[in-house]
Design a protein around this motif. Structure first.
Motif, PDB file in Angstrom:
ATOM      1  N   ALA A  67       0.746 -10.058 -10.164  1.00  0.00           N
ATOM      2  CA  ALA A  67      -0.192  -9.244  -9.782  1.00  0.00           C
ATOM      3  C   ALA A  67      -0.233  -8.878  -8.253  1.00  0.00           C
ATOM      4  O   ALA A  67      -0.946  -9.575  -7.589  1.00  0.00           O
ATOM      5  N   PRO A  68       0.961  -8.516  -7.529  1.00  0.00           N
ATOM      6  CA  PRO A  68       1.117  -8.103  -6.166  1.00  0.00           C
ATOM      7  C   PRO A  68      -0.133  -7.210  -5.516  1.00  0.00           C
ATOM      8  O   PRO A  68      -0.676  -6.311  -6.480  1.00  0.00           O
ATOM      9  N   ARG A  69      -0.536  -7.643  -4.341  1.00  0.00           N
ATOM     10  CA  ARG A  69      -1.297  -6.552  -3.600  1.00  0.00           C
ATOM     11  C   ARG A  69      -0.520  -5.869  -2.295  1.00  0.00           C
ATOM     12  O   ARG A  69       0.492  -6.345  -2.050  1.00  0.00           O
ATOM     13  N   THR A  70      -0.931  -4.891  -2.096  1.00  0.00           N
ATOM     14  CA  THR A  70       0.037  -3.889  -1.098  1.00  0.00           C
ATOM     15  C   THR A  70      -0.303  -4.692   0.187  1.00  0.00           C
ATOM     16  O   THR A  70      -0.849  -5.594   0.481  1.00  0.00           O
ATOM     17  N   CYS A  71       1.102  -4.810   0.813  1.00  0.00           N
ATOM     18  CA  CYS A  71       1.537  -5.299   2.201  1.00  0.00           C
ATOM     19  C   CYS A  71       0.806  -4.649   3.141  1.00  0.00           C
ATOM     20  O   CYS A  71       0.555  -3.166   2.974  1.00  0.00           O
ATOM     21  N   PRO A  72       0.426  -5.364   4.149  1.00  0.00           N
ATOM     22  CA  PRO A  72      -0.363  -4.398   5.290  1.00  0.00           C
ATOM     23  C   PRO A  72       0.525  -3.479   6.151  1.00  0.00           C
ATOM     24  O   PRO A  72       1.677  -3.600   5.972  1.00  0.00           O
ATOM     25  N   THR A  73       0.024  -2.427   6.623  1.00  0.00           N
ATOM     26  CA  THR A  73       0.877  -1.489   7.379  1.00  0.00           C
ATOM     27  C   THR A  73       0.697  -1.886   8.764  1.00  0.00           C
ATOM     28  O   THR A  73      -0.434  -2.007   9.336  1.00  0.00           O
TER      29      THR A  73
END
Length: 117
Positions: A67-73
């Protein structure tokens, strides 16, 4: 910055030049949620996917592998799961054979997240 320390204590610190850098770009991680559904027309199949959420090294920025979450920009470049650069194309390969002995390759623009064939 770096600072030397001995028994008398710490010396003066010196900041690095440049004061910040951004890592070299890498190839992106795998797209997630790749799925096939029947198309609107007879014999048509729609393939859909989402942009990579886990960098190529396989360690999620946030969440878990399941359940990955988006990497920071970052302030410069693009998210780590994209390899630090914008994705400009997706390479799609499809086959009528499960072992992909023969297959067709299609390239779609990076802002496209589905393809009908």
């Amino acid at each position: 910055k770096a600072q030397a320390i001995n028994l008398a204590g710490p010396g003066l610190a010196l900041k690095s030049l440049p004061t910040s850098v951004y890592p070299n770009t890498q190839s992106p991680g795998k797209p997630v949620g790749v799925s096939l559904v029947a198309g609107a027309l007879p014999g048509q199949v729609n393939m859909m996917w989402s942009f990579p959420m886990i960098p190529k090294h396989g360690i999620p920025c946030f969440g878990t592998a399941a359940a990955p979450r988006t990497c920071p920009t970052p302030s410069v470049g693009s998210v780590a799961s994209n390899g630090g650069d914008e994705i400009f194309e997706y390479l799609i390969e499809w086959s009528l054979e499960s072992d992909f002995t023969t297959y067709t390759t299609i390239i779609v623009p990076g802002n496209v997240l589905s393809y009908a064939f």
